[in-house]
Design an enzyme around this catalytic site. Structure first.
Site, mmCIF file in Angstrom:
data_model
loop_
_atom_site.group_PDB
_atom_site.id
_atom_site.type_symbol
_atom_site.label_atom_id
_atom_site.label_comp_id
_atom_site.label_asym_id
_atom_site.label_seq_id
_atom_site.Cartn_x
_atom_site.Cartn_y
_atom_site.Cartn_z
ATOM 1 N N HIS A 179 -20.509 -19.460 30.661
ATOM 2 C CA HIS A 179 -21.228 -18.590 31.599
ATOM 3 C C HIS A 179 -22.177 -17.660 30.850
ATOM 4 C CE1 HIS A 179 -19.730 -19.297 35.625
ATOM 5 N NE2 HIS A 179 -18.465 -19.185 35.265
ATOM 6 N N HIS A 226 -14.843 -22.002 29.350
ATOM 7 C CA HIS A 226 -15.521 -21.883 30.639
ATOM 8 C C HIS A 226 -16.286 -20.550 30.726
ATOM 9 C CE1 HIS A 226 -15.557 -22.512 35.174
ATOM 10 N NE2 HIS A 226 -15.901 -21.240 35.055
ATOM 11 N N GLU A 227 -15.616 -19.453 30.341
ATOM 12 C CA GLU A 227 -16.242 -18.126 30.466
ATOM 13 C C GLU A 227 -17.381 -17.963 29.462
ATOM 14 O OE1 GLU A 227 -15.629 -16.623 33.084
ATOM 15 O OE2 GLU A 227 -13.817 -17.745 33.546
ATOM 16 N N GLN A 269 -21.555 -13.595 36.697
ATOM 17 C CA GLN A 269 -21.021 -13.936 38.018
ATOM 18 C C GLN A 269 -21.070 -12.764 38.996
ATOM 19 O OE1 GLN A 269 -17.299 -15.902 36.264
ATOM 20 N NE2 GLN A 269 -17.743 -17.102 38.096
ATOM 21 N N CYS A 301 -14.681 -23.063 39.630
ATOM 22 C CA CYS A 301 -15.416 -21.857 39.246
ATOM 23 C C CYS A 301 -15.651 -21.016 40.491
ATOM 24 C CB CYS A 301 -16.751 -22.260 38.621
ATOM 25 S SG CYS A 301 -17.788 -20.857 38.166
ATOM 26 N N LEU A 302 -15.478 -19.707 40.366
ATOM 27 C CA LEU A 302 -15.690 -18.812 41.507
ATOM 28 C C LEU A 302 -17.145 -18.814 41.954
ATOM 29 C CD1 LEU A 302 -13.504 -15.802 40.282
ATOM 30 C CD2 LEU A 302 -12.891 -17.501 42.016
ATOM 31 N N GLY A 357 -10.475 -15.888 35.245
ATOM 32 C CA GLY A 357 -11.526 -15.416 34.357
ATOM 33 C C GLY A 357 -12.753 -15.050 35.161
HETATM 34 ZN ZN ZN Z 1 -16.850 -19.913 36.310
#
Ligand code: ZN
Length: 196
Positions: A156, A152-153, A53, A110-111, A48
């Protein structure tokens, strides 16, 4: 070309994102952005990616849990997490509603917090009402890992990161995850960390 992913500490990750109008969604600029987000997610690789991000405060997230990501994961882990392939989805201006009251904890990463992971509790079933890339209203009902990715997304888009929800004592580098915790059940990890 994949876009660089911003890391925790960047203010854009803490700012609630802007909703898009239907006219903005169908604009070629947004179509190109969604394509760039898809490429960036694949290149990472991740399941995702939310617009903040890549430095944009827009209410857009993409997700996909590809078959080839799952092939190296042991079946018991897939079963425990209710993780199944999820086709590519674009989620714009989402509103999330839990379909269950109890939450379930698993390690999540998480990226934008690269190199770390921690236990995070999430609802196991959710309903997301949003617009898709054609600006059509869609309702996504999801459970298990798919429900976790959506939560999670969408966090963000509201300026939240998993580290705001994590069990802090479980926070670990991915290297130490591999060295010490892989293969242990969540209950075993909790017991070893003196978590309730
Ligand atoms: Zn994330």
């Amino acid at each position: 070309m994949p876009i660089p992913i911003v890391q925790t500490g960047h203010p854009v990750l803490r700012k609630p994102a802007q909703q898009l109008t239907k006219a903005e969604i169908v604009h070629p600029k947004t179509r190109d952005l969604i394509e760039a987000m898809r490429e960036t997610m694949y290149a990472a690789p991740g399941v995702g990616l939310a617009a903040p991000q890549i430095g944009l405060d827009l209410h857009i997230a993409v997700l996909e849990d590809r078959e080839d990501y799952l092939k190296d994961v042991p079946q018991e882990v897939l079963d425990e997490r209710s993780r199944r392939p999820v086709p590519f989805q674009v989620v714009i201006n989402p509103v999330l509603k839990p379909l269950v009251s109890d939450e379930i904890a698993f390690f999540e990463g998480c990226l934008s917090v690269a190199g770390f992971t921690a236990l995070v509790s999430r609802y196991n079933a959710v309903e997301v009402t949003c617009l898709n890339e054609q600006a059509e209203e869609v309702v996504i009902r999801a459970e298990g890992w798919h429900a976790r990715i959506l939560q999670h997304e969408i966090d963000h888009l509201n300026g939240m990161l998993y580290i705001d929800r994590m069990e802090t004592r479980s926070f670990t580098s991915l290297d130490n995850m591999k060295n010490y915790w892989n293969g242990k059940s969540v209950d075993e990890v909790r017991a070893a960390l003196n978590l309730a």
